[in-house]
Design an enzyme around this catalytic site. Structure first.
Site, PDB file in Angstrom:
ATOM      1  N   PRO A  28       0.839  -1.202   0.000  1.00  0.00           N
ATOM      2  CA  PRO A  28       0.000   0.000   0.000  1.00  0.00           C
ATOM      3  C   PRO A  28       0.871   1.247   0.000  1.00  0.00           C
ATOM      4  O   PRO A  28       1.785   1.370   0.808  1.00  0.00           O
ATOM      5  CB  PRO A  28      -0.797  -0.123   1.304  1.00  0.00           C
ATOM      6  N   ALA A  30       0.366   5.308   0.013  1.00  0.00           N
ATOM      7  CA  ALA A  30      -0.547   6.449   0.079  1.00  0.00           C
ATOM      8  C   ALA A  30      -0.212   7.455  -1.014  1.00  0.00           C
ATOM      9  O   ALA A  30       0.932   7.880  -1.160  1.00  0.00           O
ATOM     10  CB  ALA A  30      -0.456   7.108   1.451  1.00  0.00           C
ATOM     11  N   GLN A  82      -6.453  -2.028   2.620  1.00  0.00           N
ATOM     12  CA  GLN A  82      -5.766  -1.663   3.858  1.00  0.00           C
ATOM     13  C   GLN A  82      -6.555  -0.592   4.602  1.00  0.00           C
ATOM     14  O   GLN A  82      -6.878   0.456   4.038  1.00  0.00           O
ATOM     15  CB  GLN A  82      -4.350  -1.151   3.623  1.00  0.00           C
ATOM     16  N   CYS A 112       2.411   2.693   9.599  1.00  0.00           N
ATOM     17  CA  CYS A 112       2.571   4.056   9.115  1.00  0.00           C
ATOM     18  C   CYS A 112       3.112   4.957  10.222  1.00  0.00           C
ATOM     19  O   CYS A 112       2.578   4.987  11.339  1.00  0.00           O
ATOM     20  CB  CYS A 112       1.248   4.591   8.601  1.00  0.00           C
ATOM     21  N   LYS A 152      -0.007  -5.359   9.417  1.00  0.00           N
ATOM     22  CA  LYS A 152       1.309  -4.814   9.106  1.00  0.00           C
ATOM     23  C   LYS A 152       1.917  -4.215  10.361  1.00  0.00           C
ATOM     24  O   LYS A 152       1.313  -3.355  11.013  1.00  0.00           O
ATOM     25  CB  LYS A 152       1.225  -3.763   8.001  1.00  0.00           C
ATOM     26  N   HIS A 182       7.706  -4.563   8.580  1.00  0.00           N
ATOM     27  CA  HIS A 182       8.708  -3.590   8.149  1.00  0.00           C
ATOM     28  C   HIS A 182       9.666  -3.445   9.322  1.00  0.00           C
ATOM     29  O   HIS A 182       9.308  -2.833  10.336  1.00  0.00           O
ATOM     30  CB  HIS A 182       8.050  -2.252   7.817  1.00  0.00           C
ATOM     31  N   SER A 213       8.868  -6.351   4.237  1.00  0.00           N
ATOM     32  CA  SER A 213       8.796  -5.029   3.636  1.00  0.00           C
ATOM     33  C   SER A 213       9.968  -4.231   4.177  1.00  0.00           C
ATOM     34  O   SER A 213      10.453  -4.500   5.274  1.00  0.00           O
ATOM     35  CB  SER A 213       7.465  -4.351   4.004  1.00  0.00           C
ATOM     36  N   ARG A 238       8.677   1.223  -2.154  1.00  0.00           N
ATOM     37  CA  ARG A 238       9.418   2.271  -2.857  1.00  0.00           C
ATOM     38  C   ARG A 238      10.061   1.747  -4.138  1.00  0.00           C
ATOM     39  O   ARG A 238      10.178   2.478  -5.131  1.00  0.00           O
ATOM     40  CB  ARG A 238      10.455   2.890  -1.920  1.00  0.00           C
TER      41      ARG A 238
END
EC number: 1.3.1.-
Length: 331
Positions: A28, A30, A82, A112, A152, A182, A213, A238
């Site tokens: 995902p 944003a 998500q 996030c 996540k 992550h 991730s 990315r």
């Protein structure tokens, strides 16, 4: 049904999600992983795509813009929605509404680290309250069904407050379908280096899939992460934002070959295809403004990228965008 779901039902909701080293996902993103970008990545080989973050409260309260984030097509499957938020009642209700509209797979963003999300107690801020996380998880799973929700995670709020492996194991026990890690703390944001060793430490502790991730900028990075950590699969974030062809390059490496170097013709074809998809699926001039910010990411490593970026800033319609590409990206 709520008017927030005046969209056609989510089509072709599959019974399972492909996972594994040969099935990379689009993470995902944003502001980026909208329908045109997801379709582009799927054409290059993304096995699963995840929507941009959707606010659970925004969905329940029918906030403007929510419909656009949820737009999908049969060729945009399988799709994971998500959600973000920190209140079990809203997350459970949001999943219920989405299930009624035909969506079948969900993810809770607890990774996030953007300030405006953290201020709501959502995203990575949730990692400070494990009991609330589990309450939210149970509400989402009750609405979605066992195995249909992924979570996540990051390593914790900071180095002094780690949440693994305890939180991961408790989410597994609650019925999570998969986890995405992550391996940075919330405080790190995207700074420093992702701690792949944390993935390697967690993977053997779980009986559900663990997706990696973080710092997967190239397909070679992805293959190295798989080899070093033993995770089930991975998400490109990315790396895909800068090069949607990363999924084709990943497939080539998985097959034991070498990715085909992208020449100017291939790059231009990719950009034109993205523009075509944006024109088909985005209303008005909004897609033009978005492409003006997207294209520089694709060409950032090329000579003349700065000139193209300046050209794009002056473009106000599709014809001018195409003319700028012709002038600055010679084949």
């Amino acid at each position: 049904m709520s008017k927030a779901f005046s969209l056609p039902p989510c089509p072709c909701n599959p019974p399972t999600l492909p996972m594994g080293r040969e099935h990379p996902w689009l993470a995902p993103l944003a502001g980026y992983s909208d329908l045109p970008f997801r379709l582009l990545c799927r054409e290059y080989g993304a096995a699963v795509c995840v929507t941009e973050m959707v606010s659970a409260k925004g969905l329940v309260y029918e906030s403007p813009g929510t419909n656009e984030l949820l737009m999908s097509l049969p060729e945009d499957q399988p799709l994971v929605v998500q959600l973000f938020g920190a209140e079990a009642a809203f997350l459970g209700r949001a999943v219920t509404l989405l299930r009624e509209a035909g969506y079948g797979w969900f993810d809770l963003n607890m990774g996030c680290s953007v300030s405006k999300v953290l201020r709501q107690g959502a995203g990575a801020a949730m990692l400070g309250d494990t009991d609330n996380i589990l309450e939210v998880a149970r509400a989402m799973l009750a609405a979605a069904g066992p195995g249909r929700v992924g979570f996540k995670l990051r390593l914790g709020l900071d180095d002094a407050r780690p949440v693994l492996p305890d939180l991961a194991l408790r989410l597994e026990d609650a019925g999570a379908g998969w986890l995405v890690l992550h391996p940075r703390t919330a405080r790190q944001g995207f700074g420093g280096t992702a701690q792949w060793q944390a993935l390697a430490d967690l993977a053997p502790r779980l009986s559900i899939p663990l997706m990696a991730s973080g710092d997967l900028f190239t397909a070679a990075d992805g293959m190295a992460c798989l080899a070093q950590t033993g995770v089930t699969g991975l998400m490109y974030a990315r790396g895909a934002m800068h090069n949607p062809a990363i999924f084709a390059e990943h497939a080539a490496l998985c097959a034991g070959g070498q990715p085909q170097a992208q020449d100017a013709a291939g790059l231009k074809a990719m950009i034109l295809r993205h523009m075509e998809l944006a024109r088909l699926h985005c209303p008005g001039n909004a897609a033009v403004w978005k492409m003006r910010s997207v294209v520089p990411r694709y060409v950032r490593a090329l000579p003349g990228a700065r000139a193209l970026r300046q050209e794009l800033c002056r473009c106000s319609n599709w014809e001018e965008l195409e003319e700028a590409l012709d002038r600055c990206l010679t084949v």
